[in-house]
Design a protein around this motif. Sequence first.
Motif, mmCIF file in Angstrom:
data_model
loop_
_atom_site.group_PDB
_atom_site.id
_atom_site.type_symbol
_atom_site.label_atom_id
_atom_site.label_comp_id
_atom_site.label_asym_id
_atom_site.label_seq_id
_atom_site.Cartn_x
_atom_site.Cartn_y
_atom_site.Cartn_z
ATOM 1 N N LEU A 190 0.815 -1.213 0.000
ATOM 2 C CA LEU A 190 0.000 0.000 0.000
ATOM 3 C C LEU A 190 0.851 1.267 0.000
ATOM 4 N N ALA A 191 2.173 1.106 0.032
ATOM 5 C CA ALA A 191 3.044 2.285 0.138
ATOM 6 C C ALA A 191 4.150 2.328 -0.911
ATOM 7 N N LEU A 192 4.265 1.298 -1.761
ATOM 8 C CA LEU A 192 5.342 1.249 -2.745
ATOM 9 C C LEU A 192 5.089 2.208 -3.898
ATOM 10 N N ASN A 193 6.164 2.461 -4.668
ATOM 11 C CA ASN A 193 6.033 3.287 -5.859
ATOM 12 C C ASN A 193 5.117 2.593 -6.858
ATOM 13 N N LEU A 194 4.047 3.269 -7.217
ATOM 14 C CA LEU A 194 3.014 2.636 -8.036
ATOM 15 C C LEU A 194 3.503 2.347 -9.457
ATOM 16 N N ASP A 195 4.325 3.201 -10.003
ATOM 17 C CA ASP A 195 4.838 2.978 -11.364
ATOM 18 C C ASP A 195 5.723 1.744 -11.425
ATOM 19 N N ILE A 196 6.562 1.555 -10.383
ATOM 20 C CA ILE A 196 7.427 0.378 -10.345
ATOM 21 C C ILE A 196 6.599 -0.888 -10.158
ATOM 22 N N MET A 197 5.555 -0.797 -9.355
ATOM 23 C CA MET A 197 4.671 -1.946 -9.172
ATOM 24 C C MET A 197 4.050 -2.377 -10.507
ATOM 25 N N LYS A 198 3.682 -1.416 -11.326
ATOM 26 C CA LYS A 198 3.071 -1.728 -12.621
ATOM 27 C C LYS A 198 4.069 -2.452 -13.523
ATOM 28 N N SER A 255 6.653 -4.281 -12.558
ATOM 29 C CA SER A 255 6.876 -5.631 -12.012
ATOM 30 C C SER A 255 5.697 -6.549 -12.352
ATOM 31 N N PHE A 256 4.490 -6.027 -12.265
ATOM 32 C CA PHE A 256 3.321 -6.858 -12.576
ATOM 33 C C PHE A 256 3.291 -7.226 -14.062
ATOM 34 N N ASP A 257 3.675 -6.292 -14.926
ATOM 35 C CA ASP A 257 3.713 -6.591 -16.356
ATOM 36 C C ASP A 257 4.729 -7.698 -16.655
ATOM 37 N N TYR A 258 5.891 -7.675 -16.018
ATOM 38 C CA TYR A 258 6.891 -8.726 -16.216
ATOM 39 C C TYR A 258 6.364 -10.060 -15.685
ATOM 40 N N PHE A 259 5.731 -10.030 -14.502
ATOM 41 C CA PHE A 259 5.180 -11.242 -13.919
ATOM 42 C C PHE A 259 4.166 -11.876 -14.862
ATOM 43 N N GLN A 260 3.333 -11.049 -15.453
ATOM 44 C CA GLN A 260 2.246 -11.571 -16.284
ATOM 45 C C GLN A 260 2.737 -11.972 -17.677
ATOM 46 N N MET A 261 3.638 -11.183 -18.276
ATOM 47 C CA MET A 261 4.040 -11.417 -19.659
ATOM 48 C C MET A 261 5.223 -12.368 -19.777
ATOM 49 N N GLU A 262 6.221 -12.268 -18.912
ATOM 50 C CA GLU A 262 7.432 -13.065 -19.036
ATOM 51 C C GLU A 262 7.417 -14.302 -18.142
ATOM 52 N N ALA A 309 -0.126 -15.460 -2.733
ATOM 53 C CA ALA A 309 0.640 -16.208 -1.742
ATOM 54 C C ALA A 309 1.905 -15.456 -1.330
ATOM 55 N N PHE A 310 2.469 -14.678 -2.245
ATOM 56 C CA PHE A 310 3.706 -13.956 -1.941
ATOM 57 C C PHE A 310 3.621 -12.524 -2.497
ATOM 58 N N PRO A 311 2.811 -11.663 -1.853
ATOM 59 C CA PRO A 311 2.665 -10.278 -2.334
ATOM 60 C C PRO A 311 3.946 -9.459 -2.171
ATOM 61 N N ALA A 312 4.914 -9.946 -1.348
ATOM 62 C CA ALA A 312 6.185 -9.240 -1.183
ATOM 63 C C ALA A 312 6.980 -9.207 -2.476
ATOM 64 N N PHE A 313 6.500 -9.937 -3.503
ATOM 65 C CA PHE A 313 7.125 -9.894 -4.828
ATOM 66 C C PHE A 313 7.329 -8.445 -5.283
ATOM 67 N N PHE A 314 6.376 -7.591 -4.973
ATOM 68 C CA PHE A 314 6.441 -6.198 -5.423
ATOM 69 C C PHE A 314 7.529 -5.388 -4.701
ATOM 70 N N THR A 315 8.056 -5.931 -3.620
ATOM 71 C CA THR A 315 9.064 -5.178 -2.853
ATOM 72 C C THR A 315 10.483 -5.405 -3.371
#
Length: 524
Positions: A411-419, A421-428, A438-444
């Motif tokens: 809830l406090a991370l840089n939102l642009d960086i989160m986006k 990371s999520f794009d890489y997780f989903q596409m690559e 199960a592991f939301p710390a992925f975004f950290t």
Amino acid sequence: MKIRSCVGITKPSLLLVHSELPALTFHKTKLTWTSTLRFPSNYERTSGSVTRFHCSVAGRTGASTSVSSSSSKSNTVHLSRKQVKPSSLYSRPSLSNMKKERIANRAKVYEFLRVLGIIPDELDGLELPVTVEVMQERIDFLHKLGLTIEDINNYPLVLGCSVKKNMIPVLDYLGKLGVRKSTFTEFLRRYPQVLHASVVVDLAPVVKYLQGLDIKPNDIPRVLEKYPEVLGFKLEGTMSTSVAYLVGIGVSRREVGGVLTKYPEILGMRVGRVIKPFVEYLEGLGIPRLAIARLIEKRPHILGFGLEERVKPNVASLLEFNVRKASLPSIVAQYPEIIGIDLKLKLLGQRSLIQSIIDLEPEDFGTVVEKMPQIVSLSNTSMVKHADFLKGCGFSLQQVRSMVVECPQILALNLDIMKLSFDYFQMEMQRPLDDLVAFPAFFTYGLESTIKPRDKIVAKKGFKCSLSWLLNCSDEKFKERLNYDTIEMEEMETMPSFDMNSLMEPRSDESDSDYEEDGDDEYA
């Protein structure tokens, strides 16, 4: 021997007579016809020299002869004394008159001050200017420094300071040290007594003492601006004992200068009344003394949190909001400010907001605070935006709630960086959303520094692992894992947590001794 004499009056003669001695006149000297008194010739032989003189009084002229020169001198002195009064030679006012004059002048000065709105009641016994003009000069000078009538009333004794003898020398000295003129107004509002000080006797020794505490010369002005009251402390009093105590509990001696530069108020704190009780209370919560010393090195302002007024009530509030007592040391060590803010209102507000956006249970709110105590200072807008982002990624409300409870940092991370990371997780990586639940710390974790390199290595080796096994370890540990024949379940399920021992590790950086302002808005 017989003395015979006779006096005869002769007929007026036309003989012009001049006095043999300077004539004594009451008006103006003029030539006159005179009558001459004649003495027998044998009188001079028997009685000494004959003195003849004449004078003119009111237009009448007479000539007379004195039998004795001493008699003439006596008459002359007598006449002189009548002419000049003693009071005309030297006069001095009496002490009573001088006192009355002082009282009258002071009354005028008091009346002048009252007209301006200054209450002179505290000025009795203080040496003040004897004229209104000089008092006006002092007040005008104080106004130029930015002080108002209200400021003067808060400390009216400042009117006893001479502009030339007191104010200007002190302000010149502060300016030469580097104290900014823009801070003079607030400086004098906090510590107007400095204007009474002697530069040589009072101020210079304190500055030298501060330099002896490893405060750099360039930092001295900032220390004085932050805490001008330090100029009034005794060198071997509170200042020396507070520093000695901090070193005694484990504050590094080379860090003392930096600590005092960041929070010079420590120099005025009583060890027995303020510092020692605070340290002992934190120890009672379960924080090791050395860890407390490290906290003070990094954030010395925590010593200014009132123990009875703020710290103890805040700890009670944390327990009230379902924070476990065993978690208190970790909470304070991670975010020391939490025991110094107006906490209860913040806890109420944040719990209410999170409940409204992700339907969080009150019991879970305590867990969120334990894992990220900074949540109490997180802005409402940030939390709403991050929750909306997760929902937009396809996570259900229940999944978002689970992720927040597991890793509230999302809830406090840089939102642009989160986006990214999520794009890489989903596409690559092409993993299911449940892996992130199960592991939301992925975004950290850093995308370029950690996620991408490790994902490529695992993919090359053909490993199938959880995000926790992939990311939740150091680089050295990750290399070891690559040599495992199997992936152990306990390593897959471990989550990052705060380690108190990391706080007590020896300091390796030297930069913390330099003056810098610690920003507290990282979760704004």
